[in-house]
Every structure is written in C-alpha cells, then in structure tokens.
Motif scaffolding. Structure first.
Motif, mmCIF file in Angstrom:
data_model
loop_
_atom_site.group_PDB
_atom_site.id
_atom_site.type_symbol
_atom_site.label_atom_id
_atom_site.label_comp_id
_atom_site.label_asym_id
_atom_site.label_seq_id
_atom_site.Cartn_x
_atom_site.Cartn_y
_atom_site.Cartn_z
ATOM 1 N N UNK A 1 7.758 106.137 82.985
ATOM 2 C CA UNK A 1 8.436 104.846 82.810
ATOM 3 C C UNK A 1 9.238 104.835 81.506
ATOM 4 N N UNK A 2 8.624 105.338 80.429
ATOM 5 C CA UNK A 2 9.353 105.353 79.150
ATOM 6 C C UNK A 2 10.627 106.189 79.259
ATOM 7 N N UNK A 3 10.539 107.315 79.949
ATOM 8 C CA UNK A 3 11.732 108.158 80.117
ATOM 9 C C UNK A 3 12.795 107.442 80.947
ATOM 10 N N UNK A 4 12.346 106.766 81.994
ATOM 11 C CA UNK A 4 13.273 106.022 82.868
ATOM 12 C C UNK A 4 13.987 104.935 82.069
ATOM 13 N N UNK A 5 13.229 104.225 81.264
ATOM 14 C CA UNK A 5 13.842 103.140 80.482
ATOM 15 C C UNK A 5 14.803 103.704 79.435
ATOM 16 N N UNK A 6 14.482 104.878 78.902
ATOM 17 C CA UNK A 6 15.417 105.527 77.970
ATOM 18 C C UNK A 6 16.727 105.847 78.687
ATOM 19 N N UNK A 7 16.589 106.375 79.901
ATOM 20 C CA UNK A 7 17.784 106.688 80.700
ATOM 21 C C UNK A 7 18.676 105.451 80.845
ATOM 22 N N UNK A 8 18.062 104.310 81.165
ATOM 23 C CA UNK A 8 18.868 103.089 81.337
ATOM 24 C C UNK A 8 19.596 102.740 80.043
ATOM 25 N N UNK A 9 18.911 102.903 78.920
ATOM 26 C CA UNK A 9 19.558 102.524 77.653
ATOM 27 C C UNK A 9 20.734 103.446 77.335
ATOM 28 N N UNK A 10 20.714 104.682 77.831
ATOM 29 C CA UNK A 10 21.862 105.572 77.577
ATOM 30 C C UNK A 10 23.121 105.040 78.262
ATOM 31 N N UNK A 11 22.936 104.171 79.243
ATOM 32 C CA UNK A 11 24.092 103.612 79.946
ATOM 33 C C UNK A 11 24.391 102.192 79.471
ATOM 34 N N UNK A 12 23.904 101.843 78.283
ATOM 35 C CA UNK A 12 24.279 100.554 77.703
ATOM 36 C C UNK A 12 23.362 99.392 78.059
#
Lengths: 281, 281
Positions: B151-162
């Motif tokens: 989940x933490x990795x997934x949420x990091x991914x979202x933040x890379x897209x703003x």
C-alpha cells in the motif's frame, strides 16, 4: 403548470428553434418569485434520490447539451448539489482521446451509464457525434447520418436495464451568448477558460441550429425524450430542469426497501449490547 | 489552533486509540459556536477546488475509514457539497465482486485514482484489505501482513503523478456506535440499511482496534499521512476534515492559469460580434 408537457419534443415532431422563446420563464414574473419553488425542488430531489439509491430498481441518466455558455456546468451543479454524492456521477465528454478515436463512438460513453440506484449526468454526450462532428465534417455524412438510429438503439438498450433517460437541450439566443462571453472577459476567475474558438464557432451558429433540430427530431423518443429548455434566464433553466427530474422520479413510485432483518430481534440485540457496555463500565 | 498537527499520526509513531478522546471538540464549546467556521470552510473549499480544477497541476485523494456508523457517508456529503461535481468523484468500496477477487487487491482501486485537476474521495478503500480481511481471516496472515508495504508503495506511485493523499480515520466509541444504531432503529428512512452483521461485528471491536492501530502505525507516511478524527461529535468531525483539506489545498499555492488568448483581441472580436448582431436586428 404543465412545464414538462410544454417543453418536451413530442416524438416524431420537429421543433423550429427560431420559434422558441429562449427568454420564456413560465408563470413566474421574476427569479425572486421562483425562489421558494426552487428551494422546495432541491429538498424533494434529495429525498427522491435517497429512495432511488435504496431501492436499486431504477437508474436515471440526465443528458445535457447546448451551445457554449448555454449553462451546462451551472445546471450540473444545481441538480447535483441536491443529491448525495454517493450514487451520483457527472461525466464531461470533451474531445475524444487518441484511444477513444480507435473505437466506435459509444465505447467511451457506455462505461458511464448509471447502474441501478444511481444517477448519472452527462455534460455533453454521445450527441456531440452528430453535432460538432457534423458541423465540422469530422466524418463523412454517410457516417454521421447513421448515428441517429444507432443512438436510439443504444438508449433503448439502457432502458432495458432500468435506466430512465432525460435529455435537456439548453437553448439561448446568440445575443445572450455574447452577453455571457462579455461577463467572462471581465471575470478574472474565468478568463482562463476563454478560447478564440468560442468566437469562431459563432460563425457556424446556423449549422449548429440545423444539427440541433435534426437531433431533436430524430432522437426524441418515448423512452428517451428531449426537452428544449429556454435558458436565457438561468433561474428558470434550473427550475425547469429540476422540476422535470422531480416529476420523472416521482412517477417511478420509489419505495425504500423493507428492513431485511427482524427489527424486534435487533432491538433485543441492542438492549443486550447496552447492558454489556454498562457491565464493562 | 493547530488541529492538523494535533490530529496527524506522525510517521513512525504508534497511536493507542484508547488514549484518544473520541468526544474531543477542540477550542469550540459547542456546535453553535463552530457554525461560522464551518460555513467559511465550505466557501474556501469551493474556491480552492475551482483553482485545482483550472490549474491541472495537482490532484487530491481523500481516503475515509472508520467503523460502521462512524460517519463516512456524512463526511463525504459534507466535503463534496462544497465542490463542483465536475472534477470530483466519490467511490464506495464494498465487498469485492467475483471478478475483483480474481485480481490483485489494488486492481479495483487504481482506476479511481484522481487525475490532475480532480478530487477523489474513497468511502472505504484498499485499507479494507488489512482491516475486515485481517479480522475475519479472509486471507492468511502472510498475505495481509505484506500489504502494508504494498500500500505504501502504491500511494508513493500516486504521488509521483501529482496526487496529494489525505487519509482520515473517523474514530467513535462503542457507546456512540450503539447510540447511532438506536437512532437508525427508529428512523423509517434508514431501517432498510440495518443488518444483523452490524451487531455481530461489535464482538470483534478489539480486533478491529488492533487492525486500525497497525494500519495507522505502518501506513502514516510523510506523503500520505493518516489523521485520527475524533468523531463522536459530527459537527467537529466535519470541521476537522474540511479544515485539514482546506489547509492542504492552500499549501499547494494553486493558481488559475493565465488566459491562453489575447484578451484585447478577444475584446475586439466581441465588439465586432455585437456590431454584427445589431446589424441583423
């Protein structure tokens, strides 16, 4: 006041838009006098949507079309503000993406159809494919001219799954459009939305009117009627749209489902839980 | 009043929920005294969302979790009522369908991530896969225990897209839950929502608390913090959530884009169009 009957495009008939009074405002002398009715509608819409959501036997699709500045965004906001965001959605259809272009014109629309219990609003819709596409020759006539039947079939399909469809064409005069453009020019919060295309499209006004008239004539059906909403007055536009939605939902005779549990048993469980809670304290 | 700092779960720390006062209501002595601040927040949220929508450089994801009757639906309604429905969405995550079960647990979540300019609210979320799934042993421990990192990795991914992510855990006491269940029992408009499971789940209260505490400890990160919202008072819950969203949007320093056109040229076009219109009349 029979607004619904007055504004519907009777299936099989043709509306001449130049004969429609875009400044029509029904029996209301002013916005002030319509205020109470508007407020009442909002409360009724909220109640009805909750029942639709609970019952899950019907769905509602609202389609909004209209020339630039006719008030599609404002209508969305007005109608949806009354409803619980859970179970409602607004989809805006802009210029198709490259991927969307690689599919049939309904491919991008279908996933946004409302499921049972849901209300969906389309801000622009599959009708763009017989409007802007036709006016600007984006596909040959033999392609767009077949789309009216395809659209009618598609809308029939949706109704087989419990969807009621209401389509609103928001109609303003060219003078009203210009006045609204002028307001945008002086509003810092909206200047960024202005494009030269807005003005260039005005050169195609008559072609758009012809395309709208064909759309209204060919696609107002018993199961998915078009309504022409006189929209020079924003307050009347909101009142007419919300009133037609209200009457339509009302006719569904929506009922909240009965409790699925034995309420008496639940009351006993409840009292036991209260006792247990007190025992802990 | 530093609500945000007070309610955030500092990354790397562990909250003991029994030490949290679910009836906390900050510096406000009563709902009446909070009224003005609530109304102001709603206006500010509307303004900020319009800028976010116009600028299209940021997205906001709001995740709501909480035990049954904690007020997830009410919070959705309160927050979203402030915003233009165009550009916002609410997704409720219920029991996964058969098809969803045939994919990884984030498969059904990912499509609902907000795009630039959008606000998305998750009413329940991917966190259910470390909550109900864990409490009821729906998958083995070695499966759910790996999901915190995923989940933490997934949420990091979202933040890379703003995407900016705010996660709110709505916390009520068991007594408050019972009181709300009692209200439902006597409200004909809500009786249909009652299920026996509501009461049966209460037997798992302590296991849920343990699962919530782990979720808060393992997944409150700098880029996607959890906030524990004392929610026994609905008005304070709404105020705290909307205030935290407001401050977060405020820090983005959102700006409407500059007009893409030469406003002077457009003014000229406008005057020409007015002249032409008059010529016709």
């Amino acid at each position: 006041m029979g607004l619904r009957k007055k504004l519907v495009v009777e299936p099989g008939t043709r509306v001449r838009l130049k004969d429609v009074d875009a400044a029509f405002h029904g029996d209301y002398a002013s916005a002030e006098l319509a205020k109470d009715d508007l407020a009442k509608n909002v409360v009724r819409l909220a109640e009805l949507q909750q029942k639709l959501y609970g019952e899950k036997k019907h769905a509602l699709l609202v389609v909004l079309q209209g020339i630039d500045a006719a008030g599609k965004d404002g209508t969305c906001w007005h109608v949806m503000a009354a409803m619980n965001p859970q179970g409602t959605s607004v989809t805006g259809f802009k210029q198709p993406t490259a991927e969307e272009h690689q599919h049939d014109f309904l491919w991008r629309v279908h996933p946004h159809a409302p499921g049972l219990g849901e209300v969906a609003v389309f801000n622009r819709s599959h009708y763009e494919d017989v409007l802007v596409v036709r006016v600007h020759d984006l596909v040959p006539k033999e392609v767009w001219s077949e789309r009216y039947d395809i659209i009618n079939d598609f809308e029939t399909l949706l109704t087989t799954a419990g969807v009621t469809i209401l389509k609103f064409f928001l109609y303003i005069t060219p003078e009203e459009q210009l006045a609204r453009f002028a307001q945008r020019l002086d509003d810092p919060a909206r200047q960024w939305k202005i494009s030269e295309a807005d003005y260039k499209e005005r050169a195609f006004w008559d072609q758009y009117i012809a395309a709208y008239e064909d759309m209204l004539a060919k696609c107002s059906t018993k199961h998915a009627p078009w309504y022409v909403i006189p929209s020079n007055h924003k307050w009347f536009r909101n009142l007419a749209v919300s009133k037609i939605i209200e009457e339509t939902l009302d006719e569904m005779n929506l009922k909240l489902p009965a409790p699925t549990v034995d309420l008496e048993q639940i009351r006993k469980d409840y009292h036991q839980a209260v006792k247990a809670e007190k025992g802990k304290a």
